[in-house]
Design a protein around this motif. Structure first.
Motif, short mmCIF file in Angstrom:
data_model
loop_
_atom_site.label_atom_id
_atom_site.label_comp_id
_atom_site.label_asym_id
_atom_site.label_seq_id
_atom_site.Cartn_x
_atom_site.Cartn_y
_atom_site.Cartn_z
N GLU A 4 -41.69 127.67 44.26
CA GLU A 4 -42.25 126.35 44.47
C GLU A 4 -41.38 125.56 45.45
N LEU A 9 -42.71 120.07 42.85
CA LEU A 9 -41.97 119.82 41.62
C LEU A 9 -42.05 118.36 41.20
N ASP A 10 -41.96 118.12 39.88
CA ASP A 10 -41.91 116.74 39.42
C ASP A 10 -40.48 116.22 39.61
N ASP A 11 -40.30 114.93 39.35
CA ASP A 11 -39.01 114.30 39.62
C ASP A 11 -37.86 114.94 38.84
N ALA A 12 -38.09 115.21 37.56
CA ALA A 12 -37.03 115.78 36.72
C ALA A 12 -36.63 117.17 37.22
N ALA A 13 -37.62 117.95 37.64
CA ALA A 13 -37.33 119.29 38.15
C ALA A 13 -36.56 119.21 39.46
N LEU A 14 -36.90 118.24 40.29
CA LEU A 14 -36.18 118.04 41.54
C LEU A 14 -34.72 117.69 41.28
N ALA A 16 -32.99 118.37 38.62
CA ALA A 16 -32.32 119.54 38.06
C ALA A 16 -31.96 120.54 39.16
N ARG A 17 -32.87 120.73 40.11
CA ARG A 17 -32.59 121.65 41.21
C ARG A 17 -31.44 121.12 42.07
N ASP A 22 -28.75 122.79 45.67
CA ASP A 22 -29.70 123.35 46.65
C ASP A 22 -29.47 122.77 48.03
N ALA A 26 -33.85 119.07 47.43
CA ALA A 26 -34.61 118.46 46.34
C ALA A 26 -34.38 116.95 46.29
N GLY A 72 -32.19 112.82 30.96
CA GLY A 72 -33.61 113.01 30.65
C GLY A 72 -34.16 112.12 29.56
#
Length: 213
Positions: A4, A9-14, A16-17, A22, A26, A72
């Motif tokens: 992906e 990605l949603d905000d939380a996933a961004l 986390a990445r 990265d 992100a 979170g």
């Protein structure tokens, strides 16, 4: 199957990445998504374009460096709002600037202040009145009334109880209503010229009820 991209990605996933390392891709997507809204909040909180831009830059740099502090418990936007508002208030306290010039208080696309169109005049008056509120009341009104942030979320952003947010909004609305009555701002200016603080602002700065902090 392709991995992906940041835009998927949603905000939380961004976030986390980004924490996982990265190279800032992100976080760059987070910045792209939310910079305009955060700038609007900062502009209305500080009342000054330059201070708002500096506060947003400072806030996003802080968020970039301290992303691992996000646990979170709240939405990423709530977390970002908190950092931006705190950066604004810190800058206002440090700089001790006056934010009363209507020309500094408009939105990015606000028409020239010499435009006599009714909506322009109204916007300038509202922004000037907003700038005269105490910082804590202004921040609460900006979030709740101007950006439709729920009271519970605004309380998290400002680090106070929900009742305190409601109290600050109530007092801020009272003060704004008084200033926006015919002659309200003119009366405030006259009072300042005589060396006495405007009554409406003095009223707005009254101590909040016990239990509101």
């Amino acid at each position: 199957m392709n991995a992906e991209g940041p835009e998927d990605l949603d905000d939380a996933a961004l976030l986390a990445r980004h924490v996982a390392g990265d190279g800032g891709v992100a976080f760059g997507e987070l910045f792209r998504r939310h910079r305009d809204r955060m700038y609007a909040v900062a502009l209305r909180t500080t009342g000054n374009r330059e201070l708002a831009a500096d506060a947003v830059q400072e806030a996003f740099i802080s968020a970039f460096r301290r992303a691992e502090a996000y646990r979170g418990e709240a939405a990423v936007t709530t977390w970002l709002h908190r950092i931006v508002v705190n950066a604004c208030l810190d800058r206002l306290r440090r700089e001790k600037v006056s934010v009363r010039r209507a020309g500094d208080l408009g939105e990015l696309d606000l028409p020239d202040r010499h435009d006599r169109h009714g909506s322009t005049e109204t916007a300038l008056v509202v922004h000037e009145a907003l700038a005269r509120l105490p910082e804590t009341q202004r921040a609460a009104l900006v979030l709740v009334d101007m950006h439709a942030v729920p009271v519970a979320e605004a309380a998290l952003v400002l680090g106070v109880a929900e009742g305190t947010v409601k109290s600050r909004c109530f007092r801020g609305r009272e003060a704004l209503a008084a200033m926006l009555r015919p002659g309200g701002l003119a009366a405030s200016d006259a009072g300042e010229d005589e060396g006495a603080g405007p009554a409406v602002v003095a009223s707005a700065e009254r101590t909040e009820p016990r239990g509101a902090s």
